[in-house]
Design a protein around this motif. Structure first.
Motif, PDB file in Angstrom:
ATOM      1  N   HIS A  35      -2.574   4.945  -1.972  1.00 34.58           N
ATOM      2  CA  HIS A  35      -1.961   3.456  -1.911  1.00 34.58           C
ATOM      3  C   HIS A  35      -0.492   3.526  -1.835  1.00 34.58           C
ATOM      4  N   GLN A  36       0.258   4.733  -2.160  1.00 33.64           N
ATOM      5  CA  GLN A  36       1.667   4.919  -1.977  1.00 33.64           C
ATOM      6  C   GLN A  36       2.280   4.158  -3.147  1.00 33.64           C
ATOM      7  N   GLY A  37       3.376   4.497  -3.372  1.00 27.78           N
ATOM      8  CA  GLY A  37       4.415   3.952  -4.511  1.00 27.78           C
ATOM      9  C   GLY A  37       4.478   2.460  -4.313  1.00 27.78           C
ATOM     10  N   GLY A  38       4.238   1.793  -5.527  1.00 28.10           N
ATOM     11  CA  GLY A  38       4.586   0.493  -5.696  1.00 28.10           C
ATOM     12  C   GLY A  38       3.384  -0.355  -5.003  1.00 28.10           C
ATOM     13  N   GLY A  39       2.212   0.428  -4.662  1.00 25.95           N
ATOM     14  CA  GLY A  39       1.169  -0.193  -4.134  1.00 25.95           C
ATOM     15  C   GLY A  39       1.191  -0.817  -2.873  1.00 25.95           C
ATOM     16  N   VAL A  40       2.159  -0.318  -1.833  1.00 24.14           N
ATOM     17  CA  VAL A  40       2.276  -0.854  -0.691  1.00 24.14           C
ATOM     18  C   VAL A  40       1.344  -0.521   0.400  1.00 24.14           C
ATOM     19  N   GLY A  41       0.566   0.463   0.107  1.00 22.24           N
ATOM     20  CA  GLY A  41      -0.658   1.012   1.230  1.00 22.24           C
ATOM     21  C   GLY A  41      -0.070   1.664   2.473  1.00 22.24           C
ATOM     22  N   ALA A  42      -0.914   2.366   3.022  1.00 30.05           N
ATOM     23  CA  ALA A  42      -0.498   3.086   4.133  1.00 30.05           C
ATOM     24  C   ALA A  42      -1.121   2.204   5.348  1.00 30.05           C
ATOM     25  N   PRO A  43      -0.433   1.657   6.497  1.00 35.11           N
ATOM     26  CA  PRO A  43      -1.049   0.875   7.374  1.00 35.11           C
ATOM     27  C   PRO A  43      -2.115   1.767   8.246  1.00 35.11           C
ATOM     28  N   GLY A  44      -3.474   1.081   8.247  1.00 39.36           N
ATOM     29  CA  GLY A  44      -4.456   1.916   9.035  1.00 39.36           C
ATOM     30  C   GLY A  44      -5.322   2.809   8.221  1.00 39.36           C
ATOM     31  N   GLN A  45      -4.757   3.294   6.922  1.00 37.44           N
ATOM     32  CA  GLN A  45      -5.341   4.058   6.365  1.00 37.44           C
ATOM     33  C   GLN A  45      -5.933   3.529   4.827  1.00 37.44           C
ATOM     34  N   PHE A  46      -5.019   3.138   4.178  1.00 39.67           N
ATOM     35  CA  PHE A  46      -5.156   2.656   2.970  1.00 39.67           C
ATOM     36  C   PHE A  46      -4.491   1.342   2.450  1.00 39.67           C
ATOM     37  N   PRO A  47      -5.381   0.247   1.977  1.00 39.75           N
ATOM     38  CA  PRO A  47      -4.743  -1.221   1.917  1.00 39.75           C
ATOM     39  C   PRO A  47      -3.992  -1.380   0.835  1.00 39.75           C
ATOM     40  N   PRO A  48      -3.008  -1.917   1.079  1.00 38.36           N
ATOM     41  CA  PRO A  48      -1.904  -2.400   0.010  1.00 38.36           C
ATOM     42  C   PRO A  48      -2.910  -3.101  -1.262  1.00 38.36           C
ATOM     43  N   LEU A  49      -1.996  -2.788  -2.431  1.00 39.93           N
ATOM     44  CA  LEU A  49      -2.605  -3.479  -3.637  1.00 39.93           C
ATOM     45  C   LEU A  49      -1.463  -4.277  -4.227  1.00 39.93           C
ATOM     46  N   ALA A  50      -0.355  -4.145  -4.045  1.00 38.38           N
ATOM     47  CA  ALA A  50       0.745  -5.099  -4.486  1.00 38.38           C
ATOM     48  C   ALA A  50       0.581  -6.322  -3.818  1.00 38.38           C
ATOM     49  N   ASN A  51       0.913  -7.324  -4.763  1.00 30.22           N
ATOM     50  CA  ASN A  51       0.674  -8.708  -4.367  1.00 30.22           C
ATOM     51  C   ASN A  51      -0.572  -9.295  -3.890  1.00 30.22           C
ATOM     52  N   ARG A  52      -1.839  -8.314  -4.548  1.00 31.12           N
ATOM     53  CA  ARG A  52      -3.257  -8.763  -4.221  1.00 31.12           C
ATOM     54  C   ARG A  52      -3.844  -8.807  -5.399  1.00 31.12           C
ATOM     55  N   ILE A  53      -3.790  -7.534  -5.883  1.00 33.14           N
ATOM     56  CA  ILE A  53      -4.375  -7.167  -7.294  1.00 33.14           C
ATOM     57  C   ILE A  53      -4.054  -8.501  -8.298  1.00 33.14           C
ATOM     58  N   ASP A  54      -3.087  -9.060  -8.370  1.00 32.38           N
ATOM     59  CA  ASP A  54      -2.952 -10.124  -9.431  1.00 32.38           C
ATOM     60  C   ASP A  54      -3.718 -11.495  -9.060  1.00 32.38           C
ATOM     61  N   LYS A  55      -3.837 -11.581  -7.717  1.00 33.12           N
ATOM     62  CA  LYS A  55      -4.492 -12.952  -7.206  1.00 33.12           C
ATOM     63  C   LYS A  55      -5.835 -12.521  -7.386  1.00 33.12           C
ATOM     64  N   ILE A  56      -6.779 -11.466  -7.152  1.00 33.01           N
ATOM     65  CA  ILE A  56      -7.917 -11.045  -7.295  1.00 33.01           C
ATOM     66  C   ILE A  56      -8.181 -11.208  -8.647  1.00 33.01           C
ATOM     67  N   VAL A  57      -7.631 -10.625  -9.578  1.00 30.51           N
ATOM     68  CA  VAL A  57      -7.922 -10.692 -10.971  1.00 30.51           C
ATOM     69  C   VAL A  57      -7.707 -11.904 -11.908  1.00 30.51           C
ATOM     70  N   SER A  58      -7.065 -12.967 -11.218  1.00 30.93           N
ATOM     71  CA  SER A  58      -6.864 -14.075 -11.938  1.00 30.93           C
ATOM     72  C   SER A  58      -8.391 -14.949 -12.131  1.00 30.93           C
ATOM     73  N   THR A  59      -9.333 -14.274 -11.517  1.00 28.37           N
ATOM     74  CA  THR A  59     -10.720 -15.209 -11.701  1.00 28.37           C
ATOM     75  C   THR A  59     -11.480 -14.230 -12.452  1.00 28.37           C
ATOM     76  N   PRO A  60     -12.310 -14.667 -13.119  1.00 28.38           N
ATOM     77  CA  PRO A  60     -13.255 -13.725 -13.719  1.00 28.38           C
ATOM     78  C   PRO A  60     -13.945 -12.724 -12.995  1.00 28.38           C
ATOM     79  N   GLU A  61     -14.661 -13.582 -11.658  1.00 23.99           N
ATOM     80  CA  GLU A  61     -15.181 -12.952 -10.583  1.00 23.99           C
ATOM     81  C   GLU A  61     -14.443 -11.582 -10.175  1.00 23.99           C
ATOM     82  N   GLY A  62     -13.304 -11.969 -10.044  1.00 26.06           N
ATOM     83  CA  GLY A  62     -12.327 -11.151  -9.248  1.00 26.06           C
ATOM     84  C   GLY A  62     -11.963  -9.862 -10.270  1.00 26.06           C
ATOM     85  N   LYS A  63     -11.847 -10.105 -11.417  1.00 29.83           N
ATOM     86  CA  LYS A  63     -11.575  -9.004 -12.512  1.00 29.83           C
ATOM     87  C   LYS A  63     -12.669  -8.174 -12.439  1.00 29.83           C
ATOM     88  N   LYS A  64     -13.877  -8.856 -12.566  1.00 23.71           N
ATOM     89  CA  LYS A  64     -15.205  -8.121 -12.509  1.00 23.71           C
ATOM     90  C   LYS A  64     -15.420  -6.993 -11.513  1.00 23.71           C
TER      91      LYS A  64
END
Length: 151
Positions: A35-64
């Motif tokens: 997922h590369q340094g800072g969670g930026v991902g690798a286009p076409g290979q590994f999705p970015p995590l930065a600016n996404r995980i915070d939004k997903i884990v903001s709900t109990p279902e997302g955190k789960k």
């Protein structure tokens, strides 16, 4: 000086054994290769995590869901920010609950959500206690996306 150091250790002053896990270092050692340094991902290979995980884990279902991914892995096709990724993410259940929580909390800190969502060791332990197949995790992702569209 020796007496002060001995007293500090006796009183539980910060020592490596007592220090909280370093989420950024753990991420770099376990996740950054894909997922590369800072969670930026690798286009076409590994999705970015930065600016996404915070939004997903903001709900109990997302955190789960996110803790389920780390405990069970994920295989198949996923859509992220308008791009499709097909691959396999291994389970990280060999890491401690504290280490996984530190990684996920670090990733949450890379987004704009305030206050920064925190994933606890108890959240990870709950996912560890209920093992799933990677296809069940993929199904949980689809259900979550229907209820709370994933970024």
């Amino acid at each position: 000086m020796k007496k002060i150091l001995t007293l500090a250790l006796f009183l539980g002053a910060a020592s490596p054994a007592c220090a909280a896990p370093d989420g950024q270092a753990l991420y770099g050692a376990n996740c950054g290769i894909c997922h590369q340094g800072g969670g930026v991902g690798a286009p076409g290979q590994f999705p970015p995590l930065a600016n996404r995980i915070d939004k997903i884990v903001s709900t109990p279902e997302g955190k789960k869901y996110v803790t389920e991914v780390l405990m069970n892995g994920l295989a198949g096709s996923i859509d992220v920010a308008g791009a499709t990724y097909v691959g396999f993410m291994p389970s990280f259940k060999s890491l401690s609950d504290d280490d996984v929580a530190a990684i996920l909390s670090y990733l949450s800190s890379l987004g704009g959500t305030k206050p920064v969502p925190v994933v606890s060791a108890a959240d990870v332990a709950a996912a560890r206690a209920a093992p799933m197949s990677s296809s069940a995790v993929a199904a949980a992702r689809k259900d979550l996306n229907a209820a709370h569209p994933l970024p």
